[in-house]
Write an enzyme that holds these catalytic residues in place. Sequence first.
Site, PDB file in Angstrom:
ATOM      1  N   ASN A 293     -36.666 -31.616   7.568  1.00 55.32           N
ATOM      2  CA  ASN A 293     -36.709 -30.754   6.377  1.00 55.32           C
ATOM      3  C   ASN A 293     -35.347 -30.175   5.991  1.00 55.32           C
ATOM      4  O   ASN A 293     -35.037 -30.068   4.804  1.00 55.32           O
ATOM      5  CB  ASN A 293     -37.759 -29.643   6.552  1.00 55.32           C
ATOM      6  CG  ASN A 293     -37.434 -28.719   7.688  1.00 55.32           C
ATOM      7  OD1 ASN A 293     -36.901 -29.137   8.709  1.00 55.32           O
ATOM      8  ND2 ASN A 293     -37.743 -27.461   7.519  1.00 55.32           N
TER       9      ASN A 293
ATOM     10  N   GLY B 129     -33.340 -42.957  15.815  1.00 52.58           N
ATOM     11  CA  GLY B 129     -34.576 -43.701  16.067  1.00 52.58           C
ATOM     12  C   GLY B 129     -35.793 -42.795  16.059  1.00 52.58           C
ATOM     13  O   GLY B 129     -35.706 -41.611  15.717  1.00 52.58           O
TER      14      GLY B 129
ATOM     15  N   GLY C  64     -36.682 -40.574  21.265  1.00 55.10           N
ATOM     16  CA  GLY C  64     -36.884 -39.145  21.544  1.00 55.10           C
ATOM     17  C   GLY C  64     -37.423 -38.958  22.957  1.00 55.10           C
ATOM     18  O   GLY C  64     -36.920 -38.141  23.732  1.00 55.10           O
TER      19      GLY C  64
ATOM     20  N   GLU D 145     -38.540 -24.594  18.636  1.00 55.81           N
ATOM     21  CA  GLU D 145     -38.645 -23.906  17.332  1.00 55.81           C
ATOM     22  C   GLU D 145     -39.659 -24.678  16.521  1.00 55.81           C
ATOM     23  O   GLU D 145     -39.385 -25.790  16.065  1.00 55.81           O
ATOM     24  CB  GLU D 145     -37.282 -23.917  16.623  1.00 55.81           C
ATOM     25  CG  GLU D 145     -36.206 -23.106  17.311  1.00 55.81           C
ATOM     26  CD  GLU D 145     -36.425 -21.602  17.213  1.00 55.81           C
ATOM     27  OE1 GLU D 145     -37.309 -21.170  16.445  1.00 55.81           O
ATOM     28  OE2 GLU D 145     -35.723 -20.872  17.912  1.00 55.81           O
TER      29      GLU D 145
ATOM     30  N   CYS E  24     -39.956 -24.190   7.583  1.00 54.91           N
ATOM     31  CA  CYS E  24     -40.865 -23.570   8.554  1.00 54.91           C
ATOM     32  C   CYS E  24     -41.130 -22.104   8.209  1.00 54.91           C
ATOM     33  O   CYS E  24     -42.142 -21.545   8.604  1.00 54.91           O
ATOM     34  CB  CYS E  24     -40.282 -23.684   9.945  1.00 54.91           C
ATOM     35  SG  CYS E  24     -38.615 -23.011  10.039  1.00 54.91           S
TER      36      CYS E  24
ATOM     37  N   GLU F  51     -32.857 -18.421  19.035  1.00 56.03           N
ATOM     38  CA  GLU F  51     -31.513 -18.919  18.779  1.00 56.03           C
ATOM     39  C   GLU F  51     -30.745 -17.853  18.006  1.00 56.03           C
ATOM     40  O   GLU F  51     -31.351 -17.076  17.267  1.00 56.03           O
ATOM     41  CB  GLU F  51     -31.581 -20.218  17.963  1.00 56.03           C
ATOM     42  CG  GLU F  51     -32.260 -21.359  18.720  1.00 56.03           C
ATOM     43  CD  GLU F  51     -32.498 -22.606  17.883  1.00 56.03           C
ATOM     44  OE1 GLU F  51     -32.597 -22.492  16.647  1.00 56.03           O
ATOM     45  OE2 GLU F  51     -32.603 -23.684  18.480  1.00 56.03           O
TER      46      GLU F  51
HETATM   47  P1  NAD Z   1     -41.860 -33.642  14.270  1.00 56.63           P
HETATM   48  O1  NAD Z   1     -42.310 -32.859  15.439  1.00 56.63           O
HETATM   49  O2  NAD Z   1     -42.709 -34.769  13.817  1.00 56.63           O
HETATM   50  O3  NAD Z   1     -40.428 -34.294  14.545  1.00 56.63           O
HETATM   51  C1  NAD Z   1     -39.307 -33.517  14.880  1.00 56.63           C
HETATM   52  C2  NAD Z   1     -38.339 -34.368  15.665  1.00 56.63           C
HETATM   53  O4  NAD Z   1     -38.945 -34.720  16.910  1.00 56.63           O
HETATM   54  C3  NAD Z   1     -37.955 -35.683  14.993  1.00 56.63           C
HETATM   55  O5  NAD Z   1     -36.610 -35.975  15.275  1.00 56.63           O
HETATM   56  C4  NAD Z   1     -38.872 -36.677  15.686  1.00 56.63           C
HETATM   57  O6  NAD Z   1     -38.402 -38.001  15.679  1.00 56.63           O
HETATM   58  C5  NAD Z   1     -38.898 -36.117  17.091  1.00 56.63           C
HETATM   59  N1  NAD Z   1     -40.065 -36.522  17.889  1.00 56.63           N
HETATM   60  C6  NAD Z   1     -41.305 -36.858  17.429  1.00 56.63           C
HETATM   61  N2  NAD Z   1     -42.094 -37.205  18.483  1.00 56.63           N
HETATM   62  C7  NAD Z   1     -41.341 -37.068  19.596  1.00 56.63           C
HETATM   63  C8  NAD Z   1     -41.600 -37.259  20.990  1.00 56.63           C
HETATM   64  N3  NAD Z   1     -42.780 -37.682  21.426  1.00 56.63           N
HETATM   65  N4  NAD Z   1     -40.606 -37.026  21.865  1.00 56.63           N
HETATM   66  C9  NAD Z   1     -39.398 -36.593  21.437  1.00 56.63           C
HETATM   67  N5  NAD Z   1     -39.090 -36.404  20.139  1.00 56.63           N
HETATM   68  C10 NAD Z   1     -40.056 -36.624  19.238  1.00 56.63           C
HETATM   69  O7  NAD Z   1     -41.577 -32.606  13.125  1.00 56.63           O
HETATM   70  P2  NAD Z   1     -41.124 -32.925  11.629  1.00 56.63           P
HETATM   71  O8  NAD Z   1     -42.317 -33.451  10.915  1.00 56.63           O
HETATM   72  O9  NAD Z   1     -39.859 -33.715  11.653  1.00 56.63           O
HETATM   73  O10 NAD Z   1     -40.739 -31.479  11.099  1.00 56.63           O
HETATM   74  C11 NAD Z   1     -41.640 -30.605  10.544  1.00 56.63           C
HETATM   75  C12 NAD Z   1     -42.040 -29.550  11.560  1.00 56.63           C
HETATM   76  O11 NAD Z   1     -40.879 -28.884  12.030  1.00 56.63           O
HETATM   77  C13 NAD Z   1     -42.917 -28.477  10.943  1.00 56.63           C
HETATM   78  O12 NAD Z   1     -43.937 -28.148  11.840  1.00 56.63           O
HETATM   79  C14 NAD Z   1     -41.954 -27.312  10.781  1.00 56.63           C
HETATM   80  O13 NAD Z   1     -42.545 -26.053  10.736  1.00 56.63           O
HETATM   81  C15 NAD Z   1     -41.090 -27.468  11.973  1.00 56.63           C
HETATM   82  N6  NAD Z   1     -39.831 -26.769  11.803  1.00 56.63           N
HETATM   83  C16 NAD Z   1     -39.592 -25.633  12.532  1.00 56.63           C
HETATM   84  C17 NAD Z   1     -38.413 -24.921  12.356  1.00 56.63           C
HETATM   85  C18 NAD Z   1     -38.105 -23.679  13.146  1.00 56.63           C
HETATM   86  O14 NAD Z   1     -36.937 -23.307  13.194  1.00 56.63           O
HETATM   87  N7  NAD Z   1     -39.068 -23.018  13.755  1.00 56.63           N
HETATM   88  C19 NAD Z   1     -37.478 -25.371  11.420  1.00 56.63           C
HETATM   89  C20 NAD Z   1     -37.759 -26.516  10.700  1.00 56.63           C
HETATM   90  C21 NAD Z   1     -38.938 -27.211  10.905  1.00 56.63           C
END
Ligand code: NAD
Length: 487
Positions: free
Chosen positions: A155, A209, A215, A253, A287, A468
Amino acid sequence: MAAEKTLLVLENFIGGKFLPCNSYIDSYDPSTGDVYCRVPNSGKAEIEAAVEAAREAFPGWSARSPQERTQVLIRLADLLEQSLEEFAQAESKDQGKTLTLARTMDIPRSVQNFRFFASSILHHTSECTQMDHVGCLHYTVRTPVGIAGLISPWNLPLYLLTWKIAPAIAAGNTVIAKPSELTSVTAWMLCKLLSKAGVPPGVVNIVFGTGSRVGEALVSHPEVPLISFTGSQPTAERITQLSAPHCKKLSLELGGKNPAIIFEDANLEECIPETIRSSFANQGEICLCTSRIFVQKSIYREFLKRFVEATRKWKVGIPSDPTASMGALISKAHLEKVRSYVKKAIAEGAHILCGEGVDKLSLPPRNQDGYFMLPTVITDIKDESCCMKEEIFGPVTCVVPFDSEEEVIKRANSVKYGLAATVWSSNVGRIHRVAKKLQAGLVWTNCWLIRELNLPFGGMKSSGIGREGAKDSYDFFTEIKTITVKH
Ligand code: NAD
């Protein structure tokens, strides 16, 4: 074949070198739905190579003085600032957000992340206590943890990635970063600036990737003792499981279901535009976005009328349109998910006052397959509805009435998340009372998203673990040790 040639092809950045990958993932332009970029589909082998590079770079980088590291971070900030426009264009194309937002928020904040941690790293002190009766002096020292694994979402791609890289390397760690596979372009562009800024090879490695492949390889690697993750709650669960056997240091986060509480003495002139922004900025894909608006009964009707009128003026347009307030959502799958929540609300008997299914979205022919959606306001919805409980992460917000302060605090706290909240009132006593009782890591009163980077950022409950900020990030990216000296 002609289209094939124009695709942007990214490469991993390991040990200071760009390296091709033997397999790639398609990445889409959200404003057209076209494939325009190929992202490396890295796996275990690339993580092994990155760990080797980060391990080799660690002794040299961690031995540098904070002042030397500061200089490198400042140069990086300057280089990024010089390329602000290029980065903003790329971020907007890759993510779907408006160019205006990328120019005024994402990239300036990424620059600021490097400058901020370049400065804050110089100001930490440690504790010392004395026990004269046993002739002892005790003090603490902090040392970098080692190789930091950094995983960021789609995002706010560069903004959140640099919010992790900057404090990690400022504290003397080396890093392996994995941006979201949906938005990898600006991270790859940043790699081109690293050596120019004097970041030694292996200090910052960026491996691209999917989460399930690269990840997980990063999270499971025994030589990566720390994971800083920003993303969704289900992914955090998986990361926690994978890192448990190694007792890794985790910063999580996660998402939110953030309430805005609007009391009858609120200044609506300020509250309405700010609540529009807090609901729909970045397509509602922040978020911290508001998705439950509680309005005191005496002003509910008036608020709703003015809020819907203002929402209709929140223009959806192609990302380069300077008059657009909102661009495209990140992906087709995400757009469908967000729309499905609106359908569920209708099925439950809620009313859609504007946006999805009510108003008409007008787009140029070239963008008909883009992932656009109008900002949508839902009302007459129960607190138990999934739209009031689950994170939608799109341009959808629910407005409901409340009677008393006590009641609204209880309702605002009745979800599993606890990231952010906003309170609107001109009664100072009430503001302090309500802010203290809300279960949220961040409470904004009579404003939204004014960030003070020195202070802790993070969520309660299912919104995460850890904080953070200047001191919090320093604590996270270092290990503390207590030393006792008998004299
Ligand atoms: P996501 O959890 O799908 O992915 C986030 C990251 O994690 C990506 O780089 C993804 O490739 C990686 N990932 C996915 N599965 C993984 C695994 N099994 N092992 C390791 N890495 C893995 O989230 P998203 O859809 O990219 O982002 C949206 C979410 O992020 C929303 O829930 C939003 O609220 C949250 N968010 C939180 C904050 C905060 O500061 N609290 C800020 C921005 C977004």
